[in-house]
Write a protein that holds these residues in place. Structure first.
Motif, short mmCIF file in Angstrom:
data_model
loop_
_atom_site.label_atom_id
_atom_site.label_comp_id
_atom_site.label_asym_id
_atom_site.label_seq_id
_atom_site.Cartn_x
_atom_site.Cartn_y
_atom_site.Cartn_z
N PRO A 69 4.38 29.25 -6.57
CA PRO A 69 4.20 29.41 -5.29
C PRO A 69 4.44 27.85 -4.57
O PRO A 69 4.27 26.84 -5.25
CB PRO A 69 2.86 29.74 -4.78
CG PRO A 69 2.24 29.59 -6.35
CD PRO A 69 3.21 29.47 -7.15
N ASP A 70 5.36 27.95 -3.37
CA ASP A 70 5.54 26.66 -2.63
C ASP A 70 4.13 26.02 -2.29
O ASP A 70 3.70 26.79 -1.54
CB ASP A 70 6.34 26.76 -1.72
CG ASP A 70 7.22 25.69 -0.86
OD1 ASP A 70 6.96 24.63 -1.76
OD2 ASP A 70 7.41 25.76 0.27
N ALA A 71 4.19 24.77 -2.69
CA ALA A 71 2.86 24.12 -2.34
C ALA A 71 3.09 22.62 -2.26
O ALA A 71 2.63 21.68 -2.83
CB ALA A 71 1.69 24.30 -3.46
N PRO A 72 3.74 22.26 -1.13
CA PRO A 72 3.90 20.75 -1.00
C PRO A 72 3.01 19.87 -0.28
O PRO A 72 1.69 20.66 0.07
CB PRO A 72 5.04 20.74 0.19
CG PRO A 72 5.07 22.01 0.70
CD PRO A 72 4.47 23.02 -0.29
N ALA A 73 2.86 18.73 -0.58
CA ALA A 73 1.45 17.90 -0.04
C ALA A 73 1.67 17.84 1.20
O ALA A 73 2.76 17.81 1.99
CB ALA A 73 1.66 16.63 -0.68
N SER A 74 0.36 18.14 1.96
CA SER A 74 0.49 18.10 3.36
C SER A 74 -0.65 17.47 3.88
O SER A 74 -1.26 16.61 3.05
CB SER A 74 -0.04 19.64 3.76
OG SER A 74 -1.27 20.07 3.18
N GLY A 75 -0.80 17.16 5.14
CA GLY A 75 -1.65 16.49 6.01
C GLY A 75 -1.15 14.74 5.91
O GLY A 75 -0.04 14.55 5.55
N PRO A 129 15.82 21.88 -0.22
CA PRO A 129 15.59 23.08 0.41
C PRO A 129 14.45 23.78 -0.44
O PRO A 129 14.16 23.53 -1.45
CB PRO A 129 16.93 23.96 0.00
CG PRO A 129 17.51 23.38 -1.27
CD PRO A 129 17.21 21.76 -1.07
N ARG A 130 13.48 24.47 0.62
CA ARG A 130 12.29 24.81 -0.18
C ARG A 130 12.75 26.07 -0.55
O ARG A 130 13.55 26.91 -0.36
CB ARG A 130 11.26 24.99 1.00
CG ARG A 130 10.87 23.76 1.77
CD ARG A 130 10.63 22.65 0.81
NE ARG A 130 9.64 22.84 -0.30
CZ ARG A 130 9.39 22.07 -1.08
NH1 ARG A 130 9.98 20.86 -1.04
NH2 ARG A 130 8.62 22.30 -2.13
N PRO A 131 12.00 26.52 -1.88
CA PRO A 131 12.24 28.05 -2.43
C PRO A 131 11.84 29.15 -1.29
O PRO A 131 10.89 28.83 -0.65
CB PRO A 131 11.37 28.09 -3.55
CG PRO A 131 10.19 26.94 -3.39
CD PRO A 131 11.13 25.82 -2.49
N ASP A 132 12.65 30.22 -1.60
CA ASP A 132 12.19 31.41 -0.72
C ASP A 132 11.24 32.07 -0.98
O ASP A 132 10.61 31.93 -2.18
CB ASP A 132 13.44 32.40 -0.86
CG ASP A 132 14.90 31.89 -0.40
OD1 ASP A 132 14.64 30.98 0.52
OD2 ASP A 132 15.90 32.47 -0.90
#
Length: 398
Positions: free
Chosen positions: A176-182, A395-398
């Motif tokens: 699952p796409d889970a980039p660092a956020s905040g 590019p982010r995965p679909d």
């Protein structure tokens, strides 16, 4: 007089191309293959040429110290022994042989500190002194950089691919796409290596102090045994030893005179080690980072110096101890970057340094201290961007 081989003796045998002197006298240049034999000296960083006959003589010597008078002069000719002693390929116990005494003392010190012999050889043979590259004056336009990369690829082949798969994988599982956020994710994405600094704007002592404390200050200690304390910093360290200390070269920090300092992470203070005239600070920094003049525009450079006696006290002659030291420097560097980025400042790290020259300025014992690399910090120049990477988001995965 007693003599012995170096302990250990590192011999390198390789192929060399040497000129044919008969052809040279005839006006022709011919290179002939030859076998080169070299004794590698980790204490001086030099290679000492050895002939095949001399290598055979060295191999025939009995182990340890031996009385010269006990050796068969037919097998160990006096002239050959004298030549090897003169070049310190062989060592003597005579106090008047000062060069031998220096090597013997260095060998003893390395054993005392706990060096792995191969790590000591690598360290000794790869030190830099007076090295200067062309980074400071070569053109840095996009076309220039592209031309250099293409020329390099034409000599050495294409660069290995960036994202290789395992050739024997049994299938793949998308995650699952889970980039660092905040705020944390934003800080990570803003981190970059800065090569353009604003030399008209000094660094505030408050910002400098904060980055030093965040990266190199002690967060806590724990006594594991009487007199044996583990230290916690914001970065990890093998065995909780934290053997790397910070030596800032202050160039333009408000309230601090230019010079070399030693940072005390236990009580957050600086010790002045060497004064540097203000007009000499940037030229000195440029020399110490091997001609990377853009890094000398920073307000301060912070050299990572490893305390080998502390590291090797636990990991004596350990084949992985050197790797752990280098990893420690990398951990500290990333924390330094993030602390500087959080304050809106520019930062860098470089290992292309004249470490032998730095050790000389700081009066460091090279058997027990190792200069690994340097962070730098300063106010970034927003009007220049030529030397910076300008990556496009993946590019982010679909």
């Amino acid at each position: 007089m007693k003599i012995r081989r170096r302990d250990p003796s590192f011999i390198q045998i390789d192929e060399q191309l040497l000129p044919d002197f008969a052809d040279l006298l005839s006006g022709r240049v011919t290179l002939l293959p030859s076998t080169g034999i070299t004794l590698l000296c980790p204490h001086s960083g030099q290679g000492l040429p050895v002939s095949a006959d001399e290598l055979a003589l060295l191999s025939r010597l009995p182990p340890g110290w031996c009385e010269l008078s006990s050796l068969d002069p037919a097998a160990f000719p006096a002239a050959a022994i004298a030549a090897l002693l003169e070049r310190t390929v062989l060592l003597s116990d005579r106090p008047e042989h000062a060069a031998s005494a220096t090597i013997l003392a260095s060998e003893d010190r390395c054993r005392e500190v706990g060096w792995h012999p191969l790590a000591r050889l690598y360290h000794g043979m790869t030190g830099w002194s007076g090295v200067s590259g062309d980074e400071g004056y070569r053109p840095h336009g996009d076309a220039d950089q592209r031309e250099r990369l293409l020329a390099h690829a034409s000599r050495h082949g294409p660069i290995p691919e960036h994202f290789p798969g395992h050739p024997n994988h049994l299938g793949s599982v998308p995650l699952p796409d889970a980039p660092a956020s905040g705020a944390f994710g934003e800080l990570l994405h803003r981190r970059r290596t800065t090569r353009h600094f604003d030399t008209a704007r000094p660094l505030s002592i408050g910002a400098f102090a904060q980055v030093m404390q965040v990266a190199f200050g002690a967060c806590g200690i724990e006594e594991l045994a009487p007199g044996m304390t583990a230290v916690k910093r914001t970065s990890p360290s093998g065995g909780a030893l934290h053997p790397i200390e910070a030596f800032p070269l202050v160039i333009d920090v408000e309230g601090l005179a230019p010079g070399f300092y030693h940072y005390r992470g236990d009580d957050h203070r600086l010790e002045l080690v060497a004064r540097v005239p203000a007009e000499e600070a940037r030229p000195l920094a440029a020399r110490l980072v091997a001609g990377q003049d853009y890094f000398a525009d920073a307000a301060a450079l912070v050299f990572h110096v490893a305390r080998l006696d502390r590291q090797f006290w636990k990991y004596r002659q350990h084949p992985k101890a050197m790797r752990v030291l280098l990893l420690d420097s990398g951990h500290l560097s990333q924390t330094f970057y993030l602390a500087a980025t959080d304050l809106g400042l520019g930062a860098f790290y470089t290992a292309a340094i004249n470490d032998a020259d730095i050790a000389g300025i700081l009066c460091l014992d090279s058997s027990a201290r190792m200069v690994i690399g340097a962070n730098g910090i300063g106010v970034a120049d927003p009007t220049r961007d030529q030397l910076h990477l300008r990556p496009v988001a993946m590019p982010r995965p679909d």
